[in-house]
Design an enzyme around this catalytic site. Structure first.
Site, PDB file in Angstrom:
ATOM      1  N   LYS A  80       5.872  62.899  49.782  1.00 48.69           N
ATOM      2  CA  LYS A  80       6.010  62.448  51.166  1.00 48.69           C
ATOM      3  C   LYS A  80       5.138  61.211  51.334  1.00 48.69           C
ATOM      4  O   LYS A  80       3.996  61.174  50.855  1.00 48.69           O
ATOM      5  CB  LYS A  80       5.557  63.568  52.117  1.00 48.69           C
ATOM      6  CG  LYS A  80       5.800  63.294  53.604  1.00 48.69           C
ATOM      7  CD  LYS A  80       5.387  64.518  54.423  1.00 48.69           C
ATOM      8  CE  LYS A  80       5.661  64.332  55.909  1.00 48.69           C
ATOM      9  NZ  LYS A  80       5.306  65.550  56.698  1.00 48.69           N
ATOM     10  N   SER A 155       8.600  67.310  59.760  1.00 44.83           N
ATOM     11  CA  SER A 155       8.657  65.893  59.447  1.00 44.83           C
ATOM     12  C   SER A 155       8.894  65.571  57.976  1.00 44.83           C
ATOM     13  O   SER A 155       9.209  64.439  57.614  1.00 44.83           O
ATOM     14  CB  SER A 155       7.360  65.223  59.890  1.00 44.83           C
ATOM     15  OG  SER A 155       6.243  65.756  59.183  1.00 44.83           O
ATOM     16  N   SER A 179       6.195  71.280  59.632  1.00 47.94           N
ATOM     17  CA  SER A 179       6.790  70.218  58.830  1.00 47.94           C
ATOM     18  C   SER A 179       7.015  70.502  57.357  1.00 47.94           C
ATOM     19  O   SER A 179       7.711  69.747  56.688  1.00 47.94           O
ATOM     20  CB  SER A 179       5.967  68.935  58.985  1.00 47.94           C
ATOM     21  OG  SER A 179       6.018  68.491  60.309  1.00 47.94           O
TER      22      SER A 179
END
Length: 531
Positions: A80, A155, A179
């Site tokens: 990420k 997210s 997330s």
């Protein structure tokens, strides 16, 4: 035969390279070819590591010399893009940070590399990890691999989409409210949000020291366990005081080593009825049907389900204790002002949100309208606010209440759907219906497992994935992973997206290809440079 990256696991990669069937370069090239050919289906990749093939070559040399060791030797991983990396930009998917360059890896990234992982690149996320739609000013809108009309959760939506598409063996994500678990649920994947402190958060773009956690997302529970073992090997970190709280008996655990020793027989699992939506609708009924089915299966295999109806377990009421707004600005200011952060970048969060595009067209950021209040409040709030102290008291009371629920009902774990409804459509106001806030506030560990799909449709050829959370007491990661593994073996529910089963020809790469995210895919509902 070229290495087949489709649905590859840590074990299958290791079998290929250690048996001589494939080189590490073959393995890495196979994943790069899939990304180059198929990323347009999901728009999940922000950047690729230009050194990935050189790293693979070095690993092949080590293997030839008899030094090819490490729990993650030659395992392709995508991060990420809020994890610091010294060899790639770390942008948080925010245009104002597009030139930001950390000078050292986050400790969790260093641990992955030390274990032999090949970091392939960075995945898109919901900008600065502030929501669950996975849309950003740098990467545009990431698309759910199972249904092109839906978001991938978030997210860490890009991190999940790349794993669902077999662009890497596993990925990393972060979790401030939902997330890690929301995208795992929406992409038929496995994840774990560990107890706060088990894995250091140093070198990760922060939001809340109370609520932030980091962990892996993978296609199997075993790969999650192996990845967590490596990430947790960072141990105590003076820069993240929460790491001092890990009990000695919970350090240096090989989570994969005990994975198969669990059993459903005799387990007591609480069912949080307040975390279900019992209405009948096309977006909700598939979730309830999947949960009803798994609960019946759990009982049939010897588990006892205990109905939990305490009114405190209401996500709307619990969300009123969220403390992100009070911690975010202070933490991001400190992150942006670190001596180890080079490259052109704003020095404060206020400057980040004031930064204008070079052509004067607007700000270099994306905030969805439902987050306008959040950002405006965060820019003027701090941990000195009286409301912050009140909420911390409420979090303490909630943590005690959760412990009491476990004790009074003699529970091994608690289960509930990750999301009350199917993952939302692209262009939606927010990622509604998620249940992650309880773990985020109480620092409880949670494993997410796939438990089913909605009915197939023209938009979703194999259906929309549905996931379940398994929440435990603090430091109960080993038990939760065992339960998750039992559920995985019992259901065998994971399916790949239809297009991800396509076989891709692997070229003889002389260098890592370039992938450009589709920034033009941002829905009109999310105007740039506005909050």
């Amino acid at each position: 035969m070229p290495f087949d990256a489709r649905e590859a696991t840590i074990d299958s990669v290791h079998h290929a390279v250690y048996s001589g069937l494939s080189t590490c370069r073959d393995v890495v090239s196979s994943f790069l070819a899939r990304i180059e050919a198929l990323n347009t289906h999901t728009n999940a990749i922000l950047t690729l590591n230009p050194n990935a093939l050189d790293i693979a070559d070095a690993m092949d040399e080590a293997l030839t010399a008899g030094h090819g060791t490490g729990a993650l030797f030659c395992i392709p991983v995508l991060l990420k893009d809020n994890y610091d990396t010294a060899d790639m930009p770390t942008t948080g998917a925010n245009l104002a940070l597009s030139k930001s360059r950390p000078t050292k890896d986050a400790p969790s990234v260093a641990a992955l590399k030390n274990a032999g992982a090949v970091i392939l690149g960075k995945a898109n996320l919901h900008e600065l990890a502030l929501e669950g739609l996975s849309v950003s000013s740098v990467g545009g809108q990431t698309i759910n691999p199972y249904d092109s009309t839906r978001t991938p959760g978030g997210s860490s939506g890009g991190s999940a989409a790349v794993v669902a598409a077999s662009f890497s063996v596993f990925s990393t994500g972060t979790d401030t409210v939902n997330s890690l678990r929301s995208p795992a649920s929406a992409n038929s994947l496995f994840s774990i949000r560990p107890t706060r402190g088990l894995v250091t958060r140093t070198g990760i773009m922060p939001i809340s020291h109370t609520q932030d956690s980091i962990g892996p997302i993978a296609r199997s529970m075993k790969d999650v366990a192996i990845a967590l073992t490596v990430m947790a090997s960072t141990g105590y970190d003076a820069a993240d005081k929460a790491t001092a709280l890990v009990p000695p008996m919970n350090r240096n655990i090989d989570y994969a080593g005990s994975l198969t020793s669990g059993s459903m027989q005799g387990l007591r699992l609480g069912v949080l009825n307040g975390f279900f939506n019992r209405i009948d609708s096309p977006e909700v009924t598939p979730v309830n049907d999947a949960m009803n089915s798994i609960m019946a299966r759990l009982q049939a295999t010897g588990a006892t389900l205990v109905q939990i109806n305490e009114p405190i377990y209401n996500t709307t009421a619990i969300a009123a204790l969220d403390v992100q707004r009070f911690e975010y600005r202070e933490l991001m200011d400190a992150y942006l002002q670190r001596p180890s952060l080079s490259g052109e970048h704003p020095s404060t969060l206020n400057k980040l949100y004031a930064k204008k595009a070079a052509d004067g067209s607007g700000g270099e950021f994306l905030v969805i309208p439902s987050q306008y209040e959040y950002v405006n409040t965060a820019l003027v709030s701090s941990t000195n606010n009286a409301t912050y102290l009140q909420r911390q008291n409420g979090i303490r009371d909630l943590t005690f209440a959760l412990a009491s629920t476990f004790a009074s009902n003699k529970l091994d774990a608690i289960i509930y759907p990750e999301q009350k409804n199917l993952v939302v459509k692209i262009g939606s106001p927010s990622q509604a219906g998620r249940n992650g806030i309880l773990a985020a506030l109480t620092a409880a560990p949670v494993v997410t497992v796939p438990v089913g799909f909605s009915e197939p449709s023209d938009q979703a050829p194999v259906g929309v994935p549905i996931g379940m959370e398994i929440l435990g007491r603090q430091w109960d990661e080993e038990k939760l992973l065992q339960i998750g593994y039992q559920v995985e073996q019992m259901l065998d529910v994971r399916r790949a997206p239809r297009w991800a089963l396509e076989k891709v020809e692997v070229p003889a790469y002389s260098k890592v290809p370039t992938v450009t995210p589709d920034r033009g895919s941002i829905p009109s509902a999310y105007p740039l440079g506005t909050f």
